[in-house]
Scaffold this motif. Structure first.
Motif: not given
Length: 241
Positions: A133-134, A150-151, A154, A158, A176, A182
């Protein structure tokens, strides 16, 4: 005459340039196949049998590595109930039970005491999808092929930066999990085949809505193929203009 390797436990790997490998440290290999002290996400090839300091070019020196067998090592939080559990390395001297972003090492064969376990080194990991996860932008390496990103978390758009000119077959999945854009950036070396055409080099493609997904596979020529996306709903994929 065919070479025969009766001893299956010891192998020699060429060491990356300007790299110091320490005895009893876990050894990873780069996308180019050179050995180094394991970095989380590397392919783990085993435990260094010797200390090698390669101050020259890549392959100027080699290191002998124990690739199969049992070793004693500490794993934070280990208990007797962990026998049979998969083990991962987050650094050349650190084992963990968490697969996220780490390198598969082997399996717990025996619990000794406290955090100490007997770990059996093994080349094949469990069939798990590594999910990352980011909340912020991130850059991928070829060693992370097969992972899902994944985002989640966020608060805005990103960017996921893909590796430049990767080997054919390198692949990633993107989903997403936040209602934010994303973006998938191929870089100057290539473009993405999606929406009925090859898009221009160095132009990102993106997904935005929760549940939208896309899988990208490197074609070996610097470009990326959208092998799967949003159940085929290409209209939900945006291309940078």
């Amino acid at each position: 005459m065919t070479d025969k390797f009766v001893d299956q436990s010891i192998r020699s790997f060429q060491v990356l340039t300007a790299t110091h490998v320490y005895r009893d440290g876990f050894v990873g290999v780069t996308a180019a196949g050179y050995a180094r002290p394991l970095v989380a996400g590397d392919k783990c090839v085993g435990l260094a049998m010797e200390e090698i300091n390669n101050t020259g070019a890549s392959a100027a020196k080699s290191v002998r590595v124990m690739t199969v067998g049992d070793i004693e090592h500490s794993i934070s939080g280990a208990t007797v109930a962990d026998v049979g559990r998969a083990v991962y390395a987050s650094a050349d001297d650190t084992l963990t039970f968490s697969p996220d972003g780490n390198s598969f090492v082997g399996w717990v064969k025996h619990w000794l005491t406290g955090a100490k376990c007997v770990v059996r080194l093994g080349a094949d990991g469990p069939a798990l999808q590594h999910v990352n996860h980011h909340a912020l932008g991130f850059t991928l390496t070829a060693a992370q092929s097969g992972t899902l990103h994944t985002n989640l978390g966020a608060s805005g758009a990103i960017v996921a930066t893909l590796p430049q000119s990767p080997p054919a077959g390198i692949s990633y999945r993107f989903v997403c999990m936040a209602d934010q854009e994303l973006r998938l950036e191929p870089g100057a070396a290539g473009g993405v085949y999606v929406k009925g055409a090859k898009q221009a080099d160095d132009k990102y493609v993106s997904v935005t809505d929760i549940g939208d997904f896309i899988e990208l596979v490197a074609d070996g020529n610097g470009d990326w193929l959208a092998a799967a996306s949003i159940n085929g709903a290409d209209a939900d994929i945006t291309v940078e203009t």
